[in-house]
Design a protein around this motif. Structure first.
Motif, PDB file in Angstrom:
ATOM      1  N   PRO A  72       0.835  -1.213   0.000  1.00 43.11           N
ATOM      2  CA  PRO A  72       0.000   0.000   0.000  1.00 43.11           C
ATOM      3  C   PRO A  72       0.866   1.258   0.000  1.00 43.11           C
ATOM      4  CG  PRO A  72      -0.017  -1.031   2.156  1.00 43.11           C
ATOM      5  CD  PRO A  72       0.721  -1.962   1.241  1.00 43.11           C
ATOM      6  N   ARG A  73       0.267   2.342  -0.456  1.00 49.01           N
ATOM      7  CA  ARG A  73       0.982   3.620  -0.472  1.00 49.01           C
ATOM      8  C   ARG A  73       1.357   4.035   0.945  1.00 49.01           C
ATOM      9  NH1 ARG A  73       0.809   7.027  -4.961  1.00 49.01           N
ATOM     10  NH2 ARG A  73      -0.441   6.206  -6.651  1.00 49.01           N
ATOM     11  N   ALA A  74       2.482   4.704   1.077  1.00 51.81           N
ATOM     12  CA  ALA A  74       2.916   5.202   2.378  1.00 51.81           C
ATOM     13  C   ALA A  74       2.095   6.437   2.746  1.00 51.81           C
ATOM     14  CB  ALA A  74       4.397   5.553   2.334  1.00 51.81           C
ATOM     15  N   ARG A  75       1.645   6.478   3.968  1.00 54.92           N
ATOM     16  CA  ARG A  75       0.895   7.648   4.441  1.00 54.92           C
ATOM     17  C   ARG A  75       1.813   8.504   5.294  1.00 54.92           C
ATOM     18  NH1 ARG A  75      -4.207   4.126   6.251  1.00 54.92           N
ATOM     19  NH2 ARG A  75      -4.992   3.668   4.174  1.00 54.92           N
ATOM     20  N   LYS A  76       1.732   9.789   5.103  1.00 57.62           N
ATOM     21  CA  LYS A  76       2.638  10.681   5.816  1.00 57.62           C
ATOM     22  C   LYS A  76       2.277  10.805   7.289  1.00 57.62           C
ATOM     23  CE  LYS A  76       3.968  13.283   1.811  1.00 57.62           C
ATOM     24  NZ  LYS A  76       4.140  14.567   1.185  1.00 57.62           N
ATOM     25  N   GLY A  77       1.005  10.889   7.621  1.00 52.65           N
ATOM     26  CA  GLY A  77       0.606  11.087   9.008  1.00 52.65           C
ATOM     27  C   GLY A  77       0.454   9.801   9.799  1.00 52.65           C
ATOM     28  N   ALA A  78       0.440   8.663   9.162  1.00 47.23           N
ATOM     29  CA  ALA A  78       0.181   7.403   9.856  1.00 47.23           C
ATOM     30  C   ALA A  78       1.412   6.866  10.578  1.00 47.23           C
ATOM     31  CB  ALA A  78      -0.315   6.361   8.866  1.00 47.23           C
ATOM     32  N   ALA A  79       2.574   7.425  10.352  1.00 53.87           N
ATOM     33  CA  ALA A  79       3.787   6.900  10.961  1.00 53.87           C
ATOM     34  C   ALA A  79       3.942   7.319  12.418  1.00 53.87           C
ATOM     35  CB  ALA A  79       5.007   7.340  10.168  1.00 53.87           C
ATOM     36  N   THR A  80       3.299   8.403  12.835  1.00 51.86           N
ATOM     37  CA  THR A  80       3.441   8.864  14.209  1.00 51.86           C
ATOM     38  C   THR A  80       2.353   8.251  15.086  1.00 51.86           C
ATOM     39  OG1 THR A  80       2.070  10.799  13.747  1.00 51.86           O
ATOM     40  CG2 THR A  80       4.449  11.054  13.481  1.00 51.86           C
ATOM     41  N   PRO A  81       2.726   7.720  16.240  1.00 49.16           N
ATOM     42  CA  PRO A  81       1.732   7.122  17.122  1.00 49.16           C
ATOM     43  C   PRO A  81       0.915   8.202  17.838  1.00 49.16           C
ATOM     44  CG  PRO A  81       3.888   7.020  18.135  1.00 49.16           C
ATOM     45  CD  PRO A  81       4.078   7.575  16.750  1.00 49.16           C
ATOM     46  N   PRO A  82      -0.229   7.836  18.374  1.00 48.25           N
ATOM     47  CA  PRO A  82      -1.024   8.829  19.106  1.00 48.25           C
ATOM     48  C   PRO A  82      -0.308   9.229  20.396  1.00 48.25           C
ATOM     49  CG  PRO A  82      -1.987   6.645  19.330  1.00 48.25           C
ATOM     50  CD  PRO A  82      -0.875   6.535  18.349  1.00 48.25           C
ATOM     51  N   PRO A  83      -0.639  10.412  20.934  1.00 44.96           N
ATOM     52  CA  PRO A  83       0.044  10.847  22.160  1.00 44.96           C
ATOM     53  C   PRO A  83      -0.357   9.970  23.352  1.00 44.96           C
ATOM     54  CG  PRO A  83      -1.700  12.365  21.576  1.00 44.96           C
ATOM     55  CD  PRO A  83      -1.588  11.398  20.454  1.00 44.96           C
ATOM     56  N   LEU A  84       0.576   9.862  24.307  1.00 44.77           N
ATOM     57  CA  LEU A  84       0.298   9.079  25.507  1.00 44.77           C
ATOM     58  C   LEU A  84      -0.620   9.870  26.444  1.00 44.77           C
ATOM     59  CD1 LEU A  84       3.900   7.753  26.231  1.00 44.77           C
ATOM     60  CD2 LEU A  84       1.973   6.485  25.285  1.00 44.77           C
ATOM     61  N   PRO A  85      -1.421   9.178  27.259  1.00 44.60           N
ATOM     62  CA  PRO A  85      -2.259   9.902  28.211  1.00 44.60           C
ATOM     63  C   PRO A  85      -1.424  10.546  29.312  1.00 44.60           C
ATOM     64  CG  PRO A  85      -2.512   7.540  28.481  1.00 44.60           C
ATOM     65  CD  PRO A  85      -1.638   7.760  27.290  1.00 44.60           C
ATOM     66  N   ARG A  86      -1.961  11.604  29.915  1.00 45.03           N
ATOM     67  CA  ARG A  86      -1.223  12.311  30.968  1.00 45.03           C
ATOM     68  C   ARG A  86      -1.201  11.502  32.253  1.00 45.03           C
ATOM     69  NH1 ARG A  86      -2.955  18.611  30.709  1.00 45.03           N
ATOM     70  NH2 ARG A  86      -2.237  18.957  28.586  1.00 45.03           N
ATOM     71  N   ARG A  87      -0.101  11.642  32.975  1.00 44.80           N
ATOM     72  CA  ARG A  87      -0.005  10.983  34.278  1.00 44.80           C
ATOM     73  C   ARG A  87      -0.688  11.812  35.345  1.00 44.80           C
ATOM     74  NH1 ARG A  87       5.436   7.964  35.600  1.00 44.80           N
ATOM     75  NH2 ARG A  87       5.262   6.406  33.989  1.00 44.80           N
ATOM     76  N   ARG A  88      -1.225  11.145  36.329  1.00 45.07           N
ATOM     77  CA  ARG A  88      -1.895  11.873  37.429  1.00 45.07           C
ATOM     78  C   ARG A  88      -1.023  12.079  38.611  1.00 45.07           C
ATOM     79  NH1 ARG A  88      -7.961   9.564  37.527  1.00 45.07           N
ATOM     80  NH2 ARG A  88      -8.359   9.960  35.363  1.00 45.07           N
TER      81      ARG A  88
END
Length: 95
Positions: free
Chosen positions: A79-95
């Motif tokens: 499949p074609r490479a996606r530019k935005g799909a390579a970065t993972p989502p941000p981690l949740p904040r710690r409490r």
């Protein structure tokens, strides 16, 4: 085939200890290395072009250098490479 064997064993004493090496070198001398080099360079250039079109330039170069025209099919099947799909989502904040 008989002609190739005659050319490969030309000037070689088959009872000599280095007969295998001399026959092998005679066979390698019959290979058109310059044509093979230019064909391989053309395969890599087309692979780079296909890879660039699919967003995978380095992958296109590597696959066509290793497999030749079959590498083109490998790059086209992915499949074609996606530019935005390579970065993972941000981690949740710690409490």
């Amino acid at each position: 085939m008989d002609e190739w064997l005659a050319r490969a064993t030309q000037g070689v004493d088959v009872d000599a200890p280095d007969a295998f090496l001399r026959i092998f070198m005679n066979l390698m001398g019959m290979v058109p290395w310059a044509k093979l080099f230019w064909w391989n360079l053309a395969f890599v250039a087309v692979g780079a072009l296909i890879g660039w079109w699919r967003g995978r330039t380095v992958e296109g170069i590597v696959w066509s250098a290793v497999l030749g025209p079959i590498g083109w099919i490998v790059v086209l099947a992915r499949p074609r490479a996606r530019k935005g799909a390579a970065t993972p989502p941000p981690l949740p904040r710690r409490r």
